[in-house]
Design a protein around this motif. Sequence first.
Motif, short mmCIF file in Angstrom:
data_model
loop_
_atom_site.label_atom_id
_atom_site.label_comp_id
_atom_site.label_asym_id
_atom_site.label_seq_id
_atom_site.Cartn_x
_atom_site.Cartn_y
_atom_site.Cartn_z
N ARG A 50 -4.13 5.30 1.01
CA ARG A 50 -3.56 4.37 1.99
C ARG A 50 -4.45 3.12 2.12
O ARG A 50 -3.96 1.99 2.17
N GLU A 54 -3.41 -0.73 1.54
CA GLU A 54 -3.61 -1.75 2.58
C GLU A 54 -4.40 -2.94 2.04
O GLU A 54 -4.11 -4.09 2.36
N GLY A 58 -0.99 -4.54 1.87
CA GLY A 58 -0.41 -3.77 2.96
C GLY A 58 0.63 -2.79 2.46
O GLY A 58 1.15 -2.91 1.35
#
Length: 123
Positions: A50, A54, A58
């Motif tokens: 994740r 990001e 994003g």
Amino acid sequence: MNPVEALQPSHEELIDRLKHDREFTATYVATALTDVNDSERRAAGLIALRTVAEVHGGLGAVAKAGKVSRASVYRALSANGNPRLTTLIELLRAVGLRLSVELENKAASDLKRPVRGRPKKRS
């Protein structure tokens, strides 16, 4: 600060390296994928993935680039996530990486082969 903490980058240093060092990013993701297979470390591995998403625009941008729904990305890369292989492949592609296979210590010849023929009748 203990010696292990001294060797670990701060969050800001990690983000900077993920943005600018593709080799580091590849190693970071490879390690995260290893962690995803370990039930005790799965959450950390998914959160690492994740973080990479990001850093690369994003979750929404990576979802769009990978042609995966935003909701799927949020679910897959949560601490309790369980990403589908196709989702993982598309997300990796969106950040400029690809999934590969490499040899492990155990040889394929060590696997037990199924016995061919008819099943035995039960008495």
